[in-house]
Design an enzyme around this catalytic site. Sequence first.
Site, PDB file in Angstrom:
ATOM      1  N   SER A 292      -3.941  43.566  35.212  1.00  0.00           N
ATOM      2  CA  SER A 292      -5.311  43.671  34.728  1.00  0.00           C
ATOM      3  C   SER A 292      -6.359  43.579  35.832  1.00  0.00           C
ATOM      4  O   SER A 292      -6.506  44.500  36.619  1.00  0.00           O
ATOM      5  CB  SER A 292      -5.546  42.629  33.644  1.00  0.00           C
ATOM      6  OG  SER A 292      -6.648  43.005  32.854  1.00  0.00           O
ATOM      7  N   ASP A 303      -7.629  53.816  45.717  1.00  0.00           N
ATOM      8  CA  ASP A 303      -8.312  55.082  45.472  1.00  0.00           C
ATOM      9  C   ASP A 303      -9.313  55.417  46.574  1.00  0.00           C
ATOM     10  O   ASP A 303      -9.482  56.583  46.946  1.00  0.00           O
ATOM     11  CB  ASP A 303      -9.030  55.051  44.121  1.00  0.00           C
ATOM     12  CG  ASP A 303      -8.103  55.365  42.960  1.00  0.00           C
ATOM     13  OD1 ASP A 303      -6.879  55.473  43.195  1.00  0.00           O
ATOM     14  OD2 ASP A 303      -8.589  55.495  41.823  1.00  0.00           O
ATOM     15  N   LYS A 317      -1.629  46.693  32.652  1.00  0.00           N
ATOM     16  CA  LYS A 317      -2.569  46.344  31.585  1.00  0.00           C
ATOM     17  C   LYS A 317      -3.924  46.972  31.912  1.00  0.00           C
ATOM     18  O   LYS A 317      -4.663  46.495  32.757  1.00  0.00           O
ATOM     19  CB  LYS A 317      -2.738  44.837  31.447  1.00  0.00           C
ATOM     20  CG  LYS A 317      -3.701  44.461  30.318  1.00  0.00           C
ATOM     21  CD  LYS A 317      -3.892  42.967  30.204  1.00  0.00           C
ATOM     22  CE  LYS A 317      -4.862  42.638  29.066  1.00  0.00           C
ATOM     23  NZ  LYS A 317      -6.244  43.057  29.360  1.00  0.00           N
TER      24      LYS A 317
END
Length: 481
Positions: A292, A303, A317
């Site tokens: 999470s 990214d 999650k």
Amino acid sequence: MKNYLLGGIAALALSVGAVAYANQPAFSPKSDTYEMLELFGDVLALVKQNYVVEVDDKKLIESALQGMLSSLDPHSNYLSAEDYTDLQEKTRGAYGGIGLEVQSEDGAVKVVTPMDDTPAMKAGIQSGDYITAINGQSILGLRLNDAVSQMKGDPKTDLTLTIVREGKDEPFDVTLTREIINVKSVKTRMEGNYGYLRISNFNENTARESLEGLTELRAKNPQMKGLILDLRNNPGGLLDQSVGVADLFLEGGEVVSQRGRRPDDITRYQAHKGDIMKGQPIVILTNPGTASAAEIVAGALQDHKRASTVGLTTFGKGSVQSVVNLGENRAVKLTIARYYTPSGRSIQKTGIVPDLEVAQSKEQAKVIANRNYSFSEADYKNALDADEGKVRQGAHIVSEVPPEAYDVKTGDFQLARAVDVLNYGGDVKQAAAHPRGLKLAEADLVDKPGSRFADKTKAGASSSAAPKAPEKPVQKPAEKK
């Protein structure tokens, strides 16, 4: 009415108006919903009047609410006054217990992770262990919060847990002494020429403690050439704190977006200019216990090509929960959105795949190769669907495991490989081309028929205090104790 956002398995963060249940229109007397509510009332009256013993109306209704919400997905549920108080207590970061993150699985209690520097970690309790009894009394089928309550208690008092573990033929007992669990989420140290930042969870102080810890570490070690960010076994926590930590290492851009049911229901979280590491290479350590809010940080830095990831695929999650206070210290925790990494990835069920896949031990690699038991969001029966039909990687041969001579009890092989990546200036391809460990053949990893974990934990394998462990993983939200 106060709302909170959940960015982890068992923690809270402040939200603004995420749910406005009080403004929903009343049900029409002619609607199917109204008829079903009448049916509910009829069944409640039937139970109250005819059940073999007298029943508590409040408990019946709370159980019905819990059943309704938990049927939606694994992370939505109803919090009674006791549960909500317990959640608020844990959010404050200090309580009497043994220091475990746990969840319910087929009526048993499964360990998500032991918390750093707690009795549970010192006793050697591991992620994936099953707790089947407390002080000799079976807890199979017991409500998770009731099991948690038994493990909490006054400091300096003892309790004994019966543990079933993958790879061991017999259940065994562990005796622990409760302590005040002060949840300090950040640790720093030097690892050779590189800084090391360990974040065990995201509480309300994590971003500040990370900034202070790194500032002090850099001041004392001006020769620092890079950073290892250890997010292994980090179950998540406060969404705003994960954004704050990612912001420390970025010069701007999106950290994460949150998207709800409506097309226009999008919230974007942006980083500010200023990279505390001044562009020096960063490696993030991950494993299946990275969940999470921790995945938000790993996904954002991956990214933006600001960090490389080393270890194993994360938990997966990718949903956001709002915790809404209903008054009288009761609340509803409801999934309201998915979150997406800066490139638009939803990691729901799939997790974040590391740039360099490394197992901590041959035993860990065998678990992944055999799928003897699963440990990810994808294993929830009613988890939200993955984005665009994506599927989590199944059983496979891990790219690299420690060499035979490596002492896995005293060494940290994933950390060693993270250092290797930094030695190549953060270039994962070069580190992968110069493996320190082994890539084992399938014959070295696949168990023989009949050696599966579930087969080793049948009733009667040890004492009566250690009943059968579950064979089909059905996980529910984790709790701290």
